[in-house]
Design a protein around this motif. Structure first.
Motif, PDB file in Angstrom:
ATOM      1  N   GLY A  42       0.527  -1.218   0.013  1.00  0.00           N
ATOM      2  CA  GLY A  42       0.029   0.001   0.041  1.00  0.00           C
ATOM      3  C   GLY A  42       0.702   1.294   0.075  1.00  0.00           C
ATOM      4  O   GLY A  42       0.207   2.320  -0.028  1.00  0.00           O
ATOM      5  N   THR A  43       2.216   1.294   0.071  1.00  0.00           N
ATOM      6  CA  THR A  43       3.033   2.508  -0.307  1.00  0.00           C
ATOM      7  C   THR A  43       2.886   2.917  -1.574  1.00  0.00           C
ATOM      8  O   THR A  43       2.550   2.298  -2.604  1.00  0.00           O
ATOM      9  N   ASP A  44       3.429   4.345  -1.475  1.00  0.00           N
ATOM     10  CA  ASP A  44       3.452   4.857  -3.005  1.00  0.00           C
ATOM     11  C   ASP A  44       4.426   4.241  -3.662  1.00  0.00           C
ATOM     12  O   ASP A  44       4.168   4.237  -4.974  1.00  0.00           O
ATOM     13  N   GLN A  45       5.462   3.813  -3.236  1.00  0.00           N
ATOM     14  CA  GLN A  45       6.280   3.216  -3.952  1.00  0.00           C
ATOM     15  C   GLN A  45       6.930   1.783  -3.445  1.00  0.00           C
ATOM     16  O   GLN A  45       8.000   1.774  -2.567  1.00  0.00           O
ATOM     17  N   PRO A  46       6.175   0.663  -3.761  1.00  0.00           N
ATOM     18  CA  PRO A  46       6.391  -0.477  -2.926  1.00  0.00           C
ATOM     19  C   PRO A  46       7.725  -0.968  -3.403  1.00  0.00           C
ATOM     20  O   PRO A  46       8.164  -1.043  -4.366  1.00  0.00           O
ATOM     21  N   ASP A  47       8.281  -1.599  -2.404  1.00  0.00           N
ATOM     22  CA  ASP A  47       9.544  -2.315  -2.652  1.00  0.00           C
ATOM     23  C   ASP A  47       9.119  -3.821  -2.683  1.00  0.00           C
ATOM     24  O   ASP A  47       8.839  -4.672  -1.999  1.00  0.00           O
ATOM     25  N   THR A  48       9.571  -4.195  -4.248  1.00  0.00           N
ATOM     26  CA  THR A  48       9.124  -5.428  -4.520  1.00  0.00           C
ATOM     27  C   THR A  48      10.041  -6.537  -3.982  1.00  0.00           C
ATOM     28  O   THR A  48       9.445  -7.617  -3.786  1.00  0.00           O
ATOM     29  N   SER A  49      11.195  -6.328  -3.458  1.00  0.00           N
ATOM     30  CA  SER A  49      11.982  -7.283  -2.822  1.00  0.00           C
ATOM     31  C   SER A  49      11.453  -7.648  -1.499  1.00  0.00           C
ATOM     32  O   SER A  49      11.408  -8.880  -1.074  1.00  0.00           O
ATOM     33  N   LYS A  50      11.002  -6.567  -0.831  1.00  0.00           N
ATOM     34  CA  LYS A  50      10.273  -6.826   0.411  1.00  0.00           C
ATOM     35  C   LYS A  50       8.868  -7.448   0.316  1.00  0.00           C
ATOM     36  O   LYS A  50       8.799  -8.347   1.077  1.00  0.00           O
ATOM     37  N   ILE A  51       8.148  -7.150  -0.576  1.00  0.00           N
ATOM     38  CA  ILE A  51       6.956  -7.836  -0.868  1.00  0.00           C
ATOM     39  C   ILE A  51       7.472  -9.293  -1.197  1.00  0.00           C
ATOM     40  O   ILE A  51       6.385 -10.225  -0.729  1.00  0.00           O
ATOM     41  N   GLN A  52       8.202  -9.610  -2.064  1.00  0.00           N
ATOM     42  CA  GLN A  52       8.565 -11.044  -2.498  1.00  0.00           C
ATOM     43  C   GLN A  52       9.059 -11.728  -1.126  1.00  0.00           C
ATOM     44  O   GLN A  52       8.603 -12.822  -1.166  1.00  0.00           O
TER      45      GLN A  52
END
Length: 97
Positions: A42-52
C-alpha cells in the motif's frame, strides 16, 4: 460398539487441545504477516524485494501450519488400536461418497 478406554480418551483430548492451540498460534503469525504484506503493497513506491520476501514468509508459515496438523494427526493415530484405525478409515471413506 466398544467403549474407548479413559486413558486413550484423555490422550486424544490432549492432542486435540494442543492442535487447536497450535493452529490458532500459527494462524496469528500468518495474520500478522498478511497485515505486513498489505502495508508493504500500500505504499507509494512498493519495494518488490520486501514484498517478495513477505510472500515467501507467508507461504512458509502456511506450509508449517499444514505440516504441524499432519504430524498431529499422525501422533493421534498412533494412539488408536488397529481396529479403531480401520473403523476410522472406513468412516472417512463412506463420508466421501
Amino acid at each position: 460398539p466398544k467403549t474407548v478406554p479413559p486413558d486413550q480418551t484423555m490422550t486424544l483430548d490432549r492432542f486435540q487441545k494442543k492442535g487447536i492451540y497450535d493452529r490458532a498460534s500459527r494462524q496469528g503469525s500468518i495474520d500478522q504477516a498478511e497485515r505486513e504484506f498489505y502495508a508493504l503493497t500500500g505504499t507509494d513506491q512498493p519495494d518488490t524485494s520486501k514484498i517478495q520476501a513477505k510472500v515467501v514468509e507467508i507461504g512458509t508459515l502456511r506450509a508449517d501450519q499444514r505440516m504441524t496438523f499432519i504430524r498431529a494427526v499422525g501422533e493421534a493415530t498412533n494412539v488408536l488400536t488397529y481396529e479403531q484405525h480401520l473403523a476410522l478409515m472406513g468412516a472417512m471413506a463412506s463420508s466421501e461418497k
